[in-house]
Structure formats: structure tokens, C-alpha cells
Design a protein around this motif. Sequence first.
Motif, PDB file in Angstrom:
ATOM      1  N   ARG A   2       0.853  -1.183   0.000  1.00  0.00           N
ATOM      2  CA  ARG A   2       0.000   0.000   0.000  1.00  0.00           C
ATOM      3  C   ARG A   2       0.893   1.239   0.000  1.00  0.00           C
ATOM      4  NH1 ARG A   2      -1.363  -0.214   4.905  1.00  0.00           N
ATOM      5  NH2 ARG A   2      -3.057   1.311   4.978  1.00  0.00           N
ATOM      6  N   ALA A   3       0.533   2.216  -0.829  1.00  0.00           N
ATOM      7  CA  ALA A   3       1.346   3.428  -0.916  1.00  0.00           C
ATOM      8  C   ALA A   3       0.538   4.535  -1.583  1.00  0.00           C
ATOM      9  CB  ALA A   3       2.628   3.168  -1.700  1.00  0.00           C
ATOM     10  N   VAL A   5       0.850   6.886  -4.283  1.00  0.00           N
ATOM     11  CA  VAL A   5       1.709   7.046  -5.461  1.00  0.00           C
ATOM     12  C   VAL A   5       1.236   8.216  -6.318  1.00  0.00           C
ATOM     13  CG1 VAL A   5       2.599   5.915  -7.533  1.00  0.00           C
ATOM     14  CG2 VAL A   5       2.184   4.567  -5.458  1.00  0.00           C
ATOM     15  N   SER A   7       1.390   9.457  -9.823  1.00  0.00           N
ATOM     16  CA  SER A   7       1.692   9.099 -11.218  1.00  0.00           C
ATOM     17  C   SER A   7       1.572  10.317 -12.127  1.00  0.00           C
ATOM     18  CB  SER A   7       0.751   7.999 -11.706  1.00  0.00           C
ATOM     19  OG  SER A   7       0.907   6.833 -10.922  1.00  0.00           O
ATOM     20  N   THR A  18      -2.700   3.479  -3.588  1.00  0.00           N
ATOM     21  CA  THR A  18      -2.487   2.299  -4.432  1.00  0.00           C
ATOM     22  C   THR A  18      -2.302   1.073  -3.535  1.00  0.00           C
ATOM     23  OG1 THR A  18      -1.435   3.634  -6.151  1.00  0.00           O
ATOM     24  CG2 THR A  18      -0.988   1.268  -6.183  1.00  0.00           C
ATOM     25  N   ASN A  20      -1.306  -2.027  -4.654  1.00  0.00           N
ATOM     26  CA  ASN A  20      -0.310  -2.997  -5.149  1.00  0.00           C
ATOM     27  C   ASN A  20       0.903  -2.294  -5.747  1.00  0.00           C
ATOM     28  OD1 ASN A  20      -1.663  -1.931  -7.310  1.00  0.00           O
ATOM     29  ND2 ASN A  20      -1.981  -3.886  -8.377  1.00  0.00           N
ATOM     30  N   ALA A  21       1.382  -1.272  -5.082  1.00  0.00           N
ATOM     31  CA  ALA A  21       2.583  -0.570  -5.544  1.00  0.00           C
ATOM     32  C   ALA A  21       3.806  -1.481  -5.389  1.00  0.00           C
ATOM     33  CB  ALA A  21       2.785   0.708  -4.735  1.00  0.00           C
ATOM     34  N   PRO A  59       6.568   7.800 -11.783  1.00  0.00           N
ATOM     35  CA  PRO A  59       5.755   7.856 -10.561  1.00  0.00           C
ATOM     36  C   PRO A  59       6.633   7.786  -9.311  1.00  0.00           C
ATOM     37  CG  PRO A  59       5.706   5.650 -11.475  1.00  0.00           C
ATOM     38  CD  PRO A  59       6.509   6.481 -12.442  1.00  0.00           C
ATOM     39  N   VAL A  61       6.423   7.736  -4.711  1.00  0.00           N
ATOM     40  CA  VAL A  61       5.624   7.665  -3.501  1.00  0.00           C
ATOM     41  C   VAL A  61       5.848   8.954  -2.718  1.00  0.00           C
ATOM     42  CG1 VAL A  61       5.195   6.419  -1.343  1.00  0.00           C
ATOM     43  CG2 VAL A  61       5.762   5.151  -3.437  1.00  0.00           C
ATOM     44  N   GLY A  97       4.358   4.971   2.220  1.00  0.00           N
ATOM     45  CA  GLY A  97       4.261   3.604   1.720  1.00  0.00           C
ATOM     46  C   GLY A  97       4.663   2.658   2.834  1.00  0.00           C
TER      47      GLY A  97
END
Length: 337
Positions: A2-3, A5, A7, A18, A20-21, A59, A61, A97
Motif C-alpha cells: 500500500r502506498a 503514489v 503518477s 495504491t 499494489n505498488a 511515478p 511515492v 508507503g
Amino acid sequence: MRAFVVSEYAHPSKIAVTQNAPEPKAGPGQVLVDVYSAGLNYFDILQSQGKYQNQPPRPFVLGNEFAGKIAKDSPIPEGCPFRPGDRVFGGGQGAYGEKVAAAWQNLVPLPDSMSYDQGAGLFVTWPTSYEALVGRAELKPGEWVLVTASAGGVGIAAVQLAKALGAKVIAAAGSQEKIDISIRHGGADHGVNYSKEGWQKEVLKLTGGKGVDVIYDPVGLIRDSLKCIAWKGRALVVGFAAGSIEKLPLNLVLLKNISIVGIHWGAYTKFESSRVPVVWQALLDLFSSGRAKPIVYPETFPLERLAEGLHALEQRKTWGKVIVHVREPEGASRAKL
């Protein structure tokens, strides 16, 4: 992992967490840290929009200030004193993150007496305030200090440190509630409301007409504050949280024989690295003696509500250091049963 992010550049309110970072990989001289708590900073809001002076390639974090543990799978570079499982706090891009890669020199052992929440707000605010007052303004016991935005993260640290250094402190804030917080939690001697016209006259009255020796300003109120600065006073330019960079009347600098002094703590590792451990040792001594302590805003935010926390910070609805919980410490879920 989890993070939060970034983009595409956008206000944090337009970005979702996110789930699934990709996990970060440690580069040369870096270790991996499992992040438990992270500190919110105003510059995070700027960075997510591409408006900050330090913009990593997208991208990325978001977040720069954290507390956690050296990860079990972390490499340990040569010369690094840390081992997997060690509690640390520090700075490095990607604090929002579950795991962050950070240079081991940017980490400090988290004292046993401190929680992750307390530690997450130390790395940026406290050394900035200490070096500003001690290294740049050369504050002396008995001098008068005016701290603007005195209930904020850097402000309330500056109030505590100025008191610990023997100064007389006037807390300046935009509401009576925040003045009361500065006095109750920071230990300020007096408070003034800078949303009221002519507040500088109150400062002059409190100082017996002399004015303040040091102005500590993370907001962008130097120009207004020069109306109540003392002869040979030092005005510390800490930041521009109000959003605009000030233009100053340099005739006042000349007539009042004053100094306008900048503080860019983040550049010390590049230009004056030997000063960094000196500042941290002084701060850790102050914490262990009880003369200073981290002040955490009572409402903490889970990572999924990070944008909410940053919005509250942006709207100046918070005080002290605002913290996001990235993950729960071991045993936390069991303790709730």
C-alpha cells in the motif's frame, strides 16, 4: 504494498492510495525500513502538484518523514550501525508507503521512550527549528523570540526549544485556540493574534517597547513582523506556508541594523554534514532530559485518509505534528481485543 503514489501531478485530494505498488529496492548506501507512522508536511502538498523545489521522477511515492523498523530483508551497507528490527526515525522520499528505501545516514535511533507517532514528526521539524535558533540566529538566554504559526509542527518545536534555551517567547497565531495550545503545550510566555490589525503594537508593549530579538517565521510574515523587531534583531526565514514569497523593504534592514537569515536544513548534508550529528545529539539530549517533547495532533489518520489529513493541514485546522498510520505496530490488533 500500500502506498500513496503520484503518477500524474495533482492535489492530494485527487489521488487514491495504491494497493499494489511495487516495493522499493535499496540502492547503494541505503536500507529498507518498514514504515509504521509518517509525518505530514506542507511541502508534500506542493510536491504532489509538481510545485516543490525537489521533484523526483514520476511515478513516486509521496512523503519524506517516517518512523519504523529496519526491514528483515534489508541489506546492511558497510559502515551502517543498524540491524534488522532496529527502531528508527528519519527522512527519505516515499514515507507514505509500507516500505521505504532510505540512506542509512538519514536515520536516527528512535528512543525507547518514544512511540512511532512521536518519532515520525522529528526528522524535518526539530533540527530545522534547533539550527535556526542556535546555529543561524545565535539565540542567547534572556532574549525575546517571536514565533509565527506557533501551534504548527515547526512552530511548536521552535517555541519549546526557545524556552529550553532560556528565551522569552511570544507565540503568534491566527486564533485564540492556537495561542492557548502554544502556551499549554509549547510553554510560550505570551501570545498574540496576528489576524488582528496592529498586533505588532502588542508585541512592542510586551517587550517594553524594545521589540523582539529573533523572529522565527515559517509562514511568510517577515515583512509584517519587522514592525516589532529590536535593534540588531535577526529574522529567520523558515518557509512560506502562506503560499507567496515575500518582498522585503530593505531600507528597514538598514535602519534597524537587522539581519535576514535563511535556514535550509535539508542542504546541510551537502554543505555542512559535520553539523548534522551535533544538532541531533543536542536534540536527543533535550528529549531525554524532558526539556522538550514531540507534540502530536490528537487525530491520527490511516493511510487511506492521508489526503484528508493533508487537507486539514493545508486549511490550518491542525496543530502540532499531524501523523498518518501506515501500518499498525505488532500486537496492536491483539491489544484491542
